[in-house]
Write a protein that holds these residues in place. Sequence first.
Motif: not given
Length: 337
Positions: A202-229
Amino acid sequence: MILDIWKSIERKQFAPVYLLYGNEAFLINETKQLLTKHVLSEDEIDFNLSVFDLEETPIEAALEDVETLPFLGERKLVFLQNAFFLTAEKNKSKVEHEVSRLEAYLADPAPYSIVAITAPYEKLDERKKITKELKRKTTILEAKKLNEQELRVWVRERAAASNVQIEEAAINLLMEISGTNLMLLANEIEKLSLYAEEKLINTEMVEKLVAKSFEQNIFTLIDKILQRKIEPALTIYYELLRQNEEPIKILSVMAGQIRMLYQVKELVRQGYGQQKIASVLKVHPYRVKLALEKAGSFSEKELIRLIYQLAEADYQMKTGQAEKRLAIELILLKMGT
């Protein structure tokens, strides 16, 4: 088509000759492993599995082995690798191949041999007679990037092969975090399968166990910026620094991702569809889909402003006008305004 071929192999419905071509090495290797597993038993592999590199061995010499009867078994499996004579590319190999010998074999293949010819190249030379013959008389697997639908089916079946099921939302999250690299996805699915106590990922397992790549961390960072978070964006930035990622590298990837959002938005405005955009930008269609989901919420003016801010920060960092770590922290704060 790829999945259909794999299912036929698993049912032991073998073709006499396979042509595996394309630059997605994982798919070629996966097919070779499936053939080895289902054509031969473990006891037969030492006697009835042959591998020839066609950059070193003439095709006529390899075919002599193909036509030799199997030893202590019903079948033999022969891999003919690096069939460079099927392309128009220049090759350093000095081996000359008597391709007419292969044409003759295709007309009357040995009933006891399974042959897999691999050509790990993006394109074959369709003008050559031997290429036309192979495409007409063999089972063809084009090892290209899977589209989104094929990728989803592949993820589900990969999980099923480990005796687990995976929720659709978990597939979405897994692809968002790990991208479309098949080797990386295969490793993550294997890991998740080991932890799926109820045989369900399930999604909880994926969130907990799957390592985020460098590019994915940057993608999430950009997402937060665009949301003004900005606070979560700063948290991700500080974590990247703790992982010893270079600020200039972080800035470069940030700029690349925002530039892609702008390009996607502009190409949509010009009437391009998802597949065409992927072709123009030379990225996987799934990345374009994710970009489309983000880009629609922001104006071109906003994205251009971010690109200019990142370019200015890059200039200041490279000319020594700003301390690198602080420069990105300041630009993240500025982006939140």
